[in-house]
Design an enzyme around this catalytic site. Structure first.
Site, PDB file in Angstrom:
ATOM      1  N   GLY A  14       0.785  -1.237   0.000  1.00 16.55           N
ATOM      2  CA  GLY A  14       0.000   0.000   0.000  1.00 16.55           C
ATOM      3  C   GLY A  14       0.812   1.280   0.000  1.00 16.55           C
ATOM      4  N   SER A  15       2.008   1.250  -0.615  1.00 12.62           N
ATOM      5  CA  SER A  15       2.775   2.502  -0.612  1.00 12.62           C
ATOM      6  C   SER A  15       2.146   3.536  -1.558  1.00 12.62           C
ATOM      7  CB  SER A  15       4.246   2.257  -0.948  1.00 12.62           C
ATOM      8  OG  SER A  15       4.412   1.935  -2.310  1.00 12.62           O
ATOM      9  N   ASN A  16       1.574   3.090  -2.671  1.00  9.38           N
ATOM     10  CA  ASN A  16       0.858   4.043  -3.526  1.00  9.38           C
ATOM     11  C   ASN A  16      -0.383   4.570  -2.826  1.00  9.38           C
ATOM     12  OD1 ASN A  16       2.039   4.504  -6.314  1.00  9.38           O
ATOM     13  ND2 ASN A  16       2.299   2.293  -6.050  1.00  9.38           N
ATOM     14  N   ARG A  67     -15.573 -14.900  -9.814  1.00 12.34           N
ATOM     15  CA  ARG A  67     -15.005 -13.547  -9.893  1.00 12.34           C
ATOM     16  C   ARG A  67     -16.128 -12.507  -9.827  1.00 12.34           C
ATOM     17  NH1 ARG A  67      -9.968 -12.499 -11.222  1.00 12.34           N
ATOM     18  NH2 ARG A  67      -9.422 -14.454 -12.185  1.00 12.34           N
ATOM     19  N   MET A  92      -4.021  -6.959  -6.762  1.00 11.77           N
ATOM     20  CA  MET A  92      -3.530  -8.022  -7.644  1.00 11.77           C
ATOM     21  C   MET A  92      -4.619  -9.035  -8.022  1.00 11.77           C
ATOM     22  SD  MET A  92      -0.777  -6.658  -8.126  1.00 11.77           S
ATOM     23  CE  MET A  92       0.853  -7.187  -8.566  1.00 11.77           C
ATOM     24  N   ILE A  94      -7.622  -9.766 -11.066  1.00 10.07           N
ATOM     25  CA  ILE A  94      -8.209  -9.332 -12.335  1.00 10.07           C
ATOM     26  C   ILE A  94      -9.694  -9.082 -12.084  1.00 10.07           C
ATOM     27  CG2 ILE A  94      -8.809 -10.117 -14.667  1.00 10.07           C
ATOM     28  CD1 ILE A  94      -6.066 -11.534 -14.679  1.00 10.07           C
ATOM     29  N   HIS A 111       0.665   1.090 -13.035  1.00  6.99           N
ATOM     30  CA  HIS A 111       1.431  -0.085 -13.475  1.00  6.99           C
ATOM     31  C   HIS A 111       2.898   0.325 -13.573  1.00  6.99           C
ATOM     32  CE1 HIS A 111       2.028  -3.962 -15.399  1.00  6.99           C
ATOM     33  NE2 HIS A 111       2.837  -3.334 -16.239  1.00  6.99           N
ATOM     34  N   ASP A 147      -4.089  -4.202 -18.444  1.00  5.70           N
ATOM     35  CA  ASP A 147      -3.019  -3.208 -18.639  1.00  5.70           C
ATOM     36  C   ASP A 147      -3.080  -2.532 -20.016  1.00  5.70           C
ATOM     37  OD1 ASP A 147      -2.062  -3.804 -16.078  1.00  5.70           O
ATOM     38  OD2 ASP A 147      -0.677  -5.328 -16.819  1.00  5.70           O
ATOM     39  N   GLU A 176       6.212   6.553  -9.046  1.00  9.02           N
ATOM     40  CA  GLU A 176       4.803   6.162  -8.901  1.00  9.02           C
ATOM     41  C   GLU A 176       4.112   7.043  -7.860  1.00  9.02           C
ATOM     42  OE1 GLU A 176       3.766   1.972  -8.609  1.00  9.02           O
ATOM     43  OE2 GLU A 176       5.761   1.409  -9.284  1.00  9.02           O
TER      44      GLU A 176
HETATM   45  C1  GAR Z   1       3.421  -0.987  -7.421  1.00  6.03           C
HETATM   46  O1  GAR Z   1       4.712  -0.953  -7.958  1.00  6.03           O
HETATM   47  C2  GAR Z   1       2.381  -1.009  -8.528  1.00  6.03           C
HETATM   48  O2  GAR Z   1       2.736  -0.241  -9.628  1.00  6.03           O
HETATM   49  C3  GAR Z   1       2.345  -2.480  -8.867  1.00  6.03           C
HETATM   50  O3  GAR Z   1       2.421  -3.140  -7.627  1.00  6.03           O
HETATM   51  C4  GAR Z   1       3.144  -2.331  -6.709  1.00  6.03           C
HETATM   52  C5  GAR Z   1       2.287  -2.147  -5.489  1.00  6.03           C
HETATM   53  O4  GAR Z   1       3.008  -1.489  -4.477  1.00  6.03           O
HETATM   54  N1  GAR Z   1       1.152  -2.820  -9.578  1.00  6.03           N
HETATM   55  C6  GAR Z   1       1.098  -3.731 -10.528  1.00  6.03           C
HETATM   56  O5  GAR Z   1       2.055  -4.401 -10.876  1.00  6.03           O
HETATM   57  C7  GAR Z   1      -0.272  -3.907 -11.148  1.00  6.03           C
HETATM   58  N2  GAR Z   1      -0.192  -4.680 -12.342  1.00  6.03           N
HETATM   59  P1  GAR Z   1       2.244  -0.751  -3.313  1.00  6.03           P
HETATM   60  O6  GAR Z   1       1.272  -1.775  -2.698  1.00  6.03           O
HETATM   61  O7  GAR Z   1       3.348  -0.394  -2.350  1.00  6.03           O
HETATM   62  O8  GAR Z   1       1.538   0.432  -3.885  1.00  6.03           O
END
Ligand code: GAR
Length: 202
Positions: A14-16, A67, A92, A94, A111, A147, A176
């Site tokens: 969850g850093s984003n 799903r 993560m 779909i 992404h 994507d 990001e």
């Molecule tokens: C991030 O790098 C994001 O871009 C990637 O997962 C990571 C999640 O990090 N997403 C994908 O690859 C989606 N296809 P986070 O949980 O620290 O935000």
């Protein structure tokens, strides 16, 4: 100013999500983070969001028969909270076509590559194997094809000699955390919209 009620969907660190929460902490930011949903119990990002005073919800996908059923439960949680924009942030799973169509134009993803290069998983491995000298990240509208949605914004980093997937990922992640809030701002302000399958800017 009416701020767009925004949900963040996570599966892990969850850093984003944290970067979006930090941006929205400023009252002049056009979106407010009103809900964080995780499909993974105990995801690291959940405790951070809760500590920041943001409502959180865990919806594990495993108990659902399909799903579509899982996505239906998520949709219900979003509707119940009056959500207008949904940001996938390291989510993560779909999503079903039905969910994506319902939220089309309001559903964003980040992404860690310069799309359309290197879709899917093991993105930094793909970039290093291809020998690119520049990589980066992309925020895009989500469409049913993985994507492949219209691009809202991108940021680039240089690939350095000796980079590993880990060092490249770390350099991309810094970008990001700046790119996602900026892209959410564009959408929340109405400066970008999805029209006829294209990102239209004004
Ligand atoms: C991030 O790098 C994001 O871009 C990637 O997962 C990571 C999640 O990090 N997403 C994908 O690859 C989606 N296809 P986070 O949980 O620290 O935000």
């Amino acid at each position: 100013m009416v701020r767009a009620r925004t949900a963040i969907l996570i599966s892990g660190r969850g850093s984003n999500m944290r970067a979006l929460i930090a941006a929205a902490d400023d009252a002049s930011f056009p979106a407010e983070i009103a809900l964080v949903v995780s499909n993974v119990e105990g995801a690291e990002g959940l405790s951070y969001a809760a500590a920041a005073g943001i409502p959180t919800k865990v919806i594990p996908h495993k108990p659902f028969a399909s799903r579509e059923a899982f996505d239906g439960a998520m949709d219900a949680a979003l509707v119940e909270t009056g959500i207008e924009i949904v940001c996938l942030a390291g989510f993560m799973r779909i999503l079903s076509d039905g969910f994506v169509r319902k939220w089309e134009g309001k559903l964003l993803n980040i992404h860690p590559s310069l799309l359309p290069s290197f879709k899917g998983v093991h993105v930094h491995e793909q970039a290093l194997r291809a020998g690119v000298r520049i990589s980066g990240c992309t925020v895009h509208f989500v469409v049913p094809e993985l994507d492949a949605g219209p691009i809202i914004d991108q940021a680039h980093v240089r690939v350095e000699p000796g980079d590993t997937p880990q060092t490249l990922a770390a350099r991309v992640l810094v970008e990001e955390h700046k790119l996602y809030p900026a892209a959410l701002k564009l959408l929340a302000e109405g400066k970008v919209a999805l029209r006829n399958g294209q990102a239209v800017f004004r």
